[in-house]
Design a protein around this motif. Structure first.
Motif, mmCIF file in Angstrom:
data_model
loop_
_atom_site.group_PDB
_atom_site.id
_atom_site.type_symbol
_atom_site.label_atom_id
_atom_site.label_comp_id
_atom_site.label_asym_id
_atom_site.label_seq_id
_atom_site.Cartn_x
_atom_site.Cartn_y
_atom_site.Cartn_z
ATOM 1 N N LEU A 106 0.597 -1.110 -0.057
ATOM 2 C CA LEU A 106 -0.164 0.081 0.094
ATOM 3 C C LEU A 106 0.970 1.220 -0.065
ATOM 4 C CD1 LEU A 106 -2.779 -0.972 2.451
ATOM 5 C CD2 LEU A 106 -2.938 -0.848 0.136
ATOM 6 N N GLU A 107 1.912 1.123 0.560
ATOM 7 C CA GLU A 107 2.682 2.322 0.696
ATOM 8 C C GLU A 107 4.311 2.282 0.167
ATOM 9 O OE1 GLU A 107 3.270 3.558 4.667
ATOM 10 O OE2 GLU A 107 1.176 3.736 4.964
ATOM 11 N N LYS A 108 4.428 3.070 -0.668
ATOM 12 C CA LYS A 108 6.078 3.004 -1.346
ATOM 13 C C LYS A 108 6.983 3.262 -0.151
ATOM 14 C CE LYS A 108 7.016 3.786 -6.163
ATOM 15 N NZ LYS A 108 6.847 4.875 -7.077
ATOM 16 N N ALA A 109 7.938 2.241 0.050
ATOM 17 C CA ALA A 109 8.812 2.387 1.121
ATOM 18 C C ALA A 109 10.065 2.738 0.420
ATOM 19 C CB ALA A 109 8.937 1.202 1.904
ATOM 20 N N ASP A 110 10.336 3.976 0.023
ATOM 21 C CA ASP A 110 11.646 4.722 -0.352
ATOM 22 C C ASP A 110 12.350 5.369 0.702
ATOM 23 O OD1 ASP A 110 11.012 3.711 -3.082
ATOM 24 O OD2 ASP A 110 10.250 5.626 -3.904
ATOM 25 N N THR A 111 13.547 5.207 0.527
ATOM 26 C CA THR A 111 14.448 5.989 1.453
ATOM 27 C C THR A 111 14.256 7.493 0.930
ATOM 28 O OG1 THR A 111 16.534 5.726 0.177
ATOM 29 C CG2 THR A 111 15.992 3.721 2.065
ATOM 30 N N LEU A 112 14.265 8.081 2.044
ATOM 31 C CA LEU A 112 14.548 9.596 2.247
ATOM 32 C C LEU A 112 15.650 10.136 1.922
ATOM 33 C CD1 LEU A 112 11.387 10.583 4.325
ATOM 34 C CD2 LEU A 112 11.547 10.401 1.849
ATOM 35 N N HIS A 113 16.301 10.891 1.081
ATOM 36 C CA HIS A 113 17.513 11.527 1.105
ATOM 37 C C HIS A 113 17.446 12.984 1.515
ATOM 38 C CE1 HIS A 113 19.018 8.064 -1.122
ATOM 39 N NE2 HIS A 113 18.105 8.010 -1.715
ATOM 40 N N HIS A 114 17.775 13.547 2.584
ATOM 41 C CA HIS A 114 17.882 14.668 3.183
ATOM 42 C C HIS A 114 19.456 15.355 2.443
ATOM 43 C CE1 HIS A 114 14.218 14.385 5.264
ATOM 44 N NE2 HIS A 114 14.684 13.201 5.890
ATOM 45 N N GLY A 115 19.367 16.586 2.038
ATOM 46 C CA GLY A 115 20.575 17.173 1.938
ATOM 47 C C GLY A 115 21.534 17.425 2.832
ATOM 48 N N ARG A 116 22.721 16.782 2.726
ATOM 49 C CA ARG A 116 23.715 16.997 3.730
ATOM 50 C C ARG A 116 24.668 18.238 3.396
ATOM 51 N NH1 ARG A 116 20.907 15.038 7.687
ATOM 52 N NH2 ARG A 116 20.668 13.111 7.826
ATOM 53 N N ARG A 117 24.577 18.781 2.322
ATOM 54 C CA ARG A 117 25.603 19.688 1.808
ATOM 55 C C ARG A 117 25.197 21.130 1.963
ATOM 56 N NH1 ARG A 117 25.379 17.734 -4.497
ATOM 57 N NH2 ARG A 117 23.808 18.914 -4.183
ATOM 58 N N SER A 118 26.243 21.953 2.058
ATOM 59 C CA SER A 118 25.942 23.275 2.109
ATOM 60 C C SER A 118 26.142 24.070 0.864
ATOM 61 C CB SER A 118 26.986 23.903 3.360
ATOM 62 O OG SER A 118 26.980 25.199 3.587
ATOM 63 N N PHE A 119 25.029 24.780 0.700
ATOM 64 C CA PHE A 119 25.222 25.650 -0.543
ATOM 65 C C PHE A 119 26.436 26.620 -0.577
ATOM 66 C CE2 PHE A 119 23.702 29.544 -2.736
ATOM 67 C CZ PHE A 119 23.700 28.991 -4.237
ATOM 68 N N LEU A 120 26.501 27.337 0.423
ATOM 69 C CA LEU A 120 27.797 28.056 0.808
ATOM 70 C C LEU A 120 29.049 27.503 0.419
ATOM 71 C CD1 LEU A 120 26.522 29.944 3.779
ATOM 72 C CD2 LEU A 120 26.492 30.819 1.530
ATOM 73 N N LYS A 121 29.156 26.252 0.664
ATOM 74 C CA LYS A 121 30.520 25.517 0.684
ATOM 75 C C LYS A 121 30.598 25.394 -0.839
ATOM 76 C CE LYS A 121 30.921 23.089 5.175
ATOM 77 N NZ LYS A 121 30.930 21.937 5.845
ATOM 78 N N GLU A 122 29.562 24.764 -1.402
ATOM 79 C CA GLU A 122 29.673 24.531 -3.075
ATOM 80 C C GLU A 122 30.108 25.776 -3.670
ATOM 81 O OE1 GLU A 122 26.065 22.957 -4.635
ATOM 82 O OE2 GLU A 122 26.108 21.338 -3.054
ATOM 83 N N LEU A 123 29.636 26.953 -3.146
ATOM 84 C CA LEU A 123 30.244 28.132 -3.884
ATOM 85 C C LEU A 123 31.548 28.592 -3.337
ATOM 86 C CD1 LEU A 123 26.708 30.269 -3.648
ATOM 87 C CD2 LEU A 123 28.000 28.915 -5.726
ATOM 88 N N GLY A 124 32.043 28.146 -2.161
ATOM 89 C CA GLY A 124 33.404 28.380 -1.695
ATOM 90 C C GLY A 124 33.265 29.636 -0.858
ATOM 91 N N TRP A 125 32.009 30.004 -0.491
ATOM 92 C CA TRP A 125 31.896 31.113 0.525
ATOM 93 C C TRP A 125 32.194 30.767 1.886
ATOM 94 C CZ3 TRP A 125 26.659 33.684 -1.543
ATOM 95 C CH2 TRP A 125 26.894 33.988 -2.832
ATOM 96 N N PRO A 126 32.564 31.665 2.632
ATOM 97 C CA PRO A 126 32.642 31.505 4.163
ATOM 98 C C PRO A 126 31.207 31.433 4.645
ATOM 99 C CG PRO A 126 32.994 33.806 3.635
ATOM 100 C CD PRO A 126 33.042 33.047 2.484
ATOM 101 N N LEU A 127 31.280 30.398 5.685
ATOM 102 C CA LEU A 127 29.654 30.227 6.304
ATOM 103 C C LEU A 127 29.085 31.097 6.970
ATOM 104 C CD1 LEU A 127 30.788 26.550 7.817
ATOM 105 C CD2 LEU A 127 29.505 27.078 5.726
ATOM 106 N N HIS A 128 29.685 32.354 7.579
ATOM 107 C CA HIS A 128 29.055 33.288 8.127
ATOM 108 C C HIS A 128 28.756 34.521 7.187
ATOM 109 C CE1 HIS A 128 32.714 35.605 7.734
ATOM 110 N NE2 HIS A 128 33.421 34.389 8.149
ATOM 111 N N SER A 129 28.954 34.107 5.830
ATOM 112 C CA SER A 129 28.632 35.350 4.786
ATOM 113 C C SER A 129 27.051 35.565 4.767
ATOM 114 C CB SER A 129 29.187 35.008 3.395
ATOM 115 O OG SER A 129 28.500 33.663 3.015
ATOM 116 N N CYS A 130 26.345 34.676 4.881
ATOM 117 C CA CYS A 130 24.946 35.065 4.822
ATOM 118 C C CYS A 130 24.377 34.547 6.115
ATOM 119 C CB CYS A 130 24.069 34.017 4.090
ATOM 120 S SG CYS A 130 24.653 34.297 2.237
ATOM 121 N N SER A 131 23.540 35.682 6.889
ATOM 122 C CA SER A 131 23.045 35.366 8.170
ATOM 123 C C SER A 131 21.563 35.975 8.316
ATOM 124 C CB SER A 131 23.755 36.056 8.969
ATOM 125 O OG SER A 131 24.051 37.430 8.770
#
Length: 131
Positions: A106-131
């Motif tokens: 009755l239910e589709k038992a798929d695994t949920l994938h939550h994002g563990r990445r940081s958008f700021l890290k992907e852009l190479g920005w410092p983590l405190h740049s957006c607050s």
């Protein structure tokens, strides 16, 4: 309108009729004067309608193939429900009686994938740049 609903005071039908006649007379007078004051809006509106129809026709002819509407997919193609097991005899067993059987799927038992990445890290920005 609230006056008409009162039952304690008598209604003056002649006075209400005179008010109605004044309203009708004002409407007729305004309807007669409207083309002189606001008649230019009719032609502007007609031009607007013609232009909007022309734009709609252009949009229909220029619509790419990948944006056209596809026919609906029948639900039987994606949803497969097996026949139900026998109905339980007690109301307590009735709760969740279909979902308890794993073969009914009755239910589709798929695994949920939550994002563990940081958008700021992907852009190479410092983590405190957006607050």
């Amino acid at each position: 309108m609230a006056d008409a609903q009162r039952t304690s005071e008598p209604t003056n039908f002649v006075h209400q009729d005179e008010i109605w006649k004044a309203h009708v007379k004002a409407e007729k007078h305004l309807a007669k004067d409207w083309p002189n004051k606001w008649g230019f809006l009719e032609e502007t509106y007609k031009e607007y309608e013609k232009e909007s129809l022309k734009l709609k026709e252009e949009a229909r002819t220029k619509l790419p193939h990948h944006l056209t509407a596809r026919p609906p997919t029948p639900p039987e193609k994606h949803i497969h429900v097996s026949p139900s097991p026998s109905v339980p005899k007690t109301t307590q067993a009735f709760i969740g009686w279909r979902s308890a059987h794993s073969d009914l799927q009755l239910e589709k038992a798929d695994t949920l994938h939550h994002g563990r990445r940081s958008f700021l890290k992907e852009l190479g920005w410092p983590l405190h740049s957006c607050s």
